[in-house]
Design a protein around this motif. Sequence first.
Motif, PDB file in Angstrom:
ATOM      1  N   PRO A 174       0.766  -1.129  -0.216  1.00 32.37           N
ATOM      2  CA  PRO A 174       0.479   0.161   0.072  1.00 32.37           C
ATOM      3  C   PRO A 174       1.039   1.498   0.143  1.00 32.37           C
ATOM      4  O   PRO A 174       2.062   1.284   0.012  1.00 32.37           O
ATOM      5  CB  PRO A 174      -0.559   0.425   1.075  1.00 32.37           C
ATOM      6  CG  PRO A 174      -0.306  -0.920   2.654  1.00 32.37           C
ATOM      7  CD  PRO A 174       1.069  -2.218   1.067  1.00 32.37           C
ATOM      8  N   GLY A 175       0.275   2.813   0.028  1.00 30.36           N
ATOM      9  CA  GLY A 175       0.957   3.467  -0.256  1.00 30.36           C
ATOM     10  C   GLY A 175       0.920   3.910   1.134  1.00 30.36           C
ATOM     11  O   GLY A 175       0.896   3.736   2.199  1.00 30.36           O
ATOM     12  N   PRO A 176       1.529   5.422   1.581  1.00 30.28           N
ATOM     13  CA  PRO A 176       2.101   5.647   3.152  1.00 30.28           C
ATOM     14  C   PRO A 176       0.511   5.625   3.571  1.00 30.28           C
ATOM     15  O   PRO A 176       0.992   5.490   5.091  1.00 30.28           O
ATOM     16  CB  PRO A 176       2.119   6.643   2.103  1.00 30.28           C
ATOM     17  CG  PRO A 176       2.680   6.992   1.553  1.00 30.28           C
ATOM     18  CD  PRO A 176       2.173   5.869   0.572  1.00 30.28           C
ATOM     19  N   PHE A 177       0.174   5.748   3.371  1.00 24.15           N
ATOM     20  CA  PHE A 177      -1.684   6.130   4.368  1.00 24.15           C
ATOM     21  C   PHE A 177      -2.665   5.282   3.637  1.00 24.15           C
ATOM     22  O   PHE A 177      -3.378   4.610   4.605  1.00 24.15           O
ATOM     23  CB  PHE A 177      -2.152   7.223   4.260  1.00 24.15           C
ATOM     24  CG  PHE A 177      -1.863   8.946   4.550  1.00 24.15           C
ATOM     25  CD1 PHE A 177      -1.583   8.779   5.301  1.00 24.15           C
ATOM     26  CD2 PHE A 177      -0.805   9.422   3.436  1.00 24.15           C
ATOM     27  CE1 PHE A 177      -0.569   9.984   5.594  1.00 24.15           C
ATOM     28  CE2 PHE A 177       0.035  10.329   3.179  1.00 24.15           C
ATOM     29  CZ  PHE A 177      -0.141  11.029   5.018  1.00 24.15           C
ATOM     30  N   ILE A 228      -6.857   6.417  -0.775  1.00 24.88           N
ATOM     31  CA  ILE A 228      -7.234   7.563  -2.134  1.00 24.88           C
ATOM     32  C   ILE A 228      -5.676   8.248  -2.163  1.00 24.88           C
ATOM     33  O   ILE A 228      -5.557   8.807  -2.970  1.00 24.88           O
ATOM     34  CB  ILE A 228      -8.246   7.028  -2.285  1.00 24.88           C
ATOM     35  CG1 ILE A 228      -9.109   7.805  -3.940  1.00 24.88           C
ATOM     36  CG2 ILE A 228      -9.428   7.946  -1.803  1.00 24.88           C
ATOM     37  CD1 ILE A 228     -10.239   8.027  -4.074  1.00 24.88           C
ATOM     38  N   THR A 229      -5.826   9.148  -1.501  1.00 24.65           N
ATOM     39  CA  THR A 229      -5.155   9.713  -0.996  1.00 24.65           C
ATOM     40  C   THR A 229      -3.685   9.682  -1.382  1.00 24.65           C
ATOM     41  O   THR A 229      -2.649  10.574  -2.144  1.00 24.65           O
ATOM     42  CB  THR A 229      -4.873  11.225   0.242  1.00 24.65           C
ATOM     43  OG1 THR A 229      -4.994   9.421   1.293  1.00 24.65           O
ATOM     44  CG2 THR A 229      -6.430  11.493   0.702  1.00 24.65           C
ATOM     45  N   ASP A 230      -3.492   8.308  -1.396  1.00 24.65           N
ATOM     46  CA  ASP A 230      -1.739   8.103  -1.341  1.00 24.65           C
ATOM     47  C   ASP A 230      -2.288   8.538  -3.441  1.00 24.65           C
ATOM     48  O   ASP A 230      -0.729   8.667  -4.029  1.00 24.65           O
ATOM     49  CB  ASP A 230      -1.877   6.924  -1.827  1.00 24.65           C
ATOM     50  CG  ASP A 230      -1.396   6.520  -0.261  1.00 24.65           C
ATOM     51  OD1 ASP A 230      -0.500   7.150   0.983  1.00 24.65           O
ATOM     52  OD2 ASP A 230      -1.982   5.512   0.548  1.00 24.65           O
ATOM     53  N   VAL A 231      -1.987   8.785  -4.332  1.00 24.95           N
ATOM     54  CA  VAL A 231      -2.553   9.180  -5.704  1.00 24.95           C
ATOM     55  C   VAL A 231      -2.266  10.527  -5.263  1.00 24.95           C
ATOM     56  O   VAL A 231      -3.119  11.260  -5.101  1.00 24.95           O
ATOM     57  CB  VAL A 231      -3.947   8.877  -6.356  1.00 24.95           C
ATOM     58  CG1 VAL A 231      -3.952   9.439  -8.032  1.00 24.95           C
ATOM     59  CG2 VAL A 231      -4.120   7.707  -6.458  1.00 24.95           C
ATOM     60  N   THR A 236      -4.487  11.506   5.936  1.00 27.36           N
ATOM     61  CA  THR A 236      -4.737   9.974   6.106  1.00 27.36           C
ATOM     62  C   THR A 236      -6.384  10.386   6.362  1.00 27.36           C
ATOM     63  O   THR A 236      -6.930  11.706   6.774  1.00 27.36           O
ATOM     64  CB  THR A 236      -4.698  10.066   8.136  1.00 27.36           C
ATOM     65  OG1 THR A 236      -3.690   9.698   7.981  1.00 27.36           O
ATOM     66  CG2 THR A 236      -5.772   9.037   8.589  1.00 27.36           C
ATOM     67  N   VAL A 237      -7.559   9.366   5.636  1.00 25.77           N
ATOM     68  CA  VAL A 237      -8.987   8.958   5.173  1.00 25.77           C
ATOM     69  C   VAL A 237      -9.399   8.740   6.486  1.00 25.77           C
ATOM     70  O   VAL A 237      -9.504   7.345   7.165  1.00 25.77           O
ATOM     71  CB  VAL A 237      -8.639   9.161   4.276  1.00 25.77           C
ATOM     72  CG1 VAL A 237     -10.504   8.978   3.945  1.00 25.77           C
ATOM     73  CG2 VAL A 237      -8.304   9.750   3.097  1.00 25.77           C
ATOM     74  N   THR A 284     -10.849   2.876   2.081  1.00 30.40           N
ATOM     75  CA  THR A 284     -10.346   2.687   1.850  1.00 30.40           C
ATOM     76  C   THR A 284      -8.700   2.269   1.457  1.00 30.40           C
ATOM     77  O   THR A 284      -8.552   1.727   2.569  1.00 30.40           O
ATOM     78  CB  THR A 284     -10.144   5.065   1.697  1.00 30.40           C
ATOM     79  OG1 THR A 284      -9.485   4.998   0.704  1.00 30.40           O
ATOM     80  CG2 THR A 284      -8.971   5.224   3.100  1.00 30.40           C
ATOM     81  N   ALA A 285      -8.336   2.225   0.589  1.00 36.63           N
ATOM     82  CA  ALA A 285      -7.204   1.786  -0.039  1.00 36.63           C
ATOM     83  C   ALA A 285      -6.699   1.820  -0.912  1.00 36.63           C
ATOM     84  O   ALA A 285      -7.017   2.380  -1.817  1.00 36.63           O
ATOM     85  CB  ALA A 285      -7.276   0.408   0.148  1.00 36.63           C
ATOM     86  N   SER A 286      -4.807   1.263  -0.797  1.00 39.41           N
ATOM     87  CA  SER A 286      -3.976   1.773  -2.022  1.00 39.41           C
ATOM     88  C   SER A 286      -2.956   1.080  -2.476  1.00 39.41           C
ATOM     89  O   SER A 286      -2.831  -0.017  -1.373  1.00 39.41           O
ATOM     90  CB  SER A 286      -3.261   3.157  -1.872  1.00 39.41           C
ATOM     91  OG  SER A 286      -1.984   2.996  -0.711  1.00 39.41           O
TER      92      SER A 286
END
Length: 295
Positions: free
Chosen positions: A33-36, A39-42, A173-174, A196-198
Motif C-alpha cells: 500500500p501507499g503511505p496512508f 485514495i489520497t496516496d494518489v 489520512t482518510v 479506503t485503500a491503495s
Amino acid sequence: MRSLLLVGLLAPAMLSAQVRARTVGLAPGIFAPGPFNAITDVAGVRVGHATVSEGDSLRTGVTAIVPHGGDLYRERVPAALHVGNGFGKLLGVTQLRELGEVETPILLTCTLCIWPAGDALAQWMLQKPENASVRSINPIVGETNDGQLNATRWRGGIGRAVVQALESANTGTVAEGSVGAGHGTVMFGWKGGIGTASRVLPASLGGHTVGVLVQGNYGGVLQMAGVPIGPLLGRYAFQRDVAPLRPGGAGGPGDAQAERGDGSCMIVIATDAPLLARNLERLGARAIMGLARTG
C-alpha cells in the motif's frame, strides 16, 4: 483461521478503538500500500467528510473526493463509469459518459440527497471568482440508500454538509467507518461505512499508484481473506431460507435475520497511471471482481 486468532491477540485498547484490517493481519494481495493506504496516496487527491447526526433518526452525510488542488473546471480529469448492476440515482452520468471527464469534485451521499447535494456542489463551483462567466456545470453525485438507519426522506441541511465536506477535504489520512456518506449504511447485517485503500506498483511495472474509496451498503455472505466470517458468526444473507452453512452453525427457519443480501456500493478509483476514459472504464470493471471477493 489465522485471521480469527489474531483478533483474540489484540490489546484491550485496540478492541475499543477503530482498527484497520492490516492491524489484525488482513493484508490482501501482493503489492504494497501507499503511505496512508488510502485514495489520497494518489498525489493531489483530497477527501472530506461531513456527518449528519441528529436525535435518534438522522444518520447520513456527505463524502467529497477532490481529484486535484487546481481549477478542476478548466483542468478536467479523464474519467469513466462502470455499472456492475443496479439502478442507482447517479447524478451527472450523461456528460461523464459522453465526454469521458469530470469537471467537479465527486460527492457521495444518501439516495434522496443527491439532488440537493448536486445543487449545492454546482453553487459552490459557480461562486468561485474564476467561474463568474460559467453557464453550465456538471456535478457528479453518487449514492447508496441508508434508509435502514436513517430517516432518509429528511433532506434538510445536506447543502451545508456538502460545503463542509468540500472545504474540509485534505490529503493524508482518510477517516473511515461511520463517517460522511457512510454514517447510515449497513453491510452484511453489521454497520457499514466508508473504506479506503491503495496499492503501489513496483518500479518495474511503472511505479503507479491506484487508490480506492468505497461507500459500502450491501449484503451477502461475508468473507475476509478467504475466511467465511458470516457463516462462522451466524450472520449472512438468506439465513432464514437455508440450512446452516457450518456444522453446529446458525441458519434455517429457526434463526431468521432481516438482512436480505441486497443494497448497493459506490466505488471511486483514482490513479496516476496515464489512462484515458476507455481504459479507466476497464479498470472500473475490475473493481467488481474485488468486490465479489468479500461476499
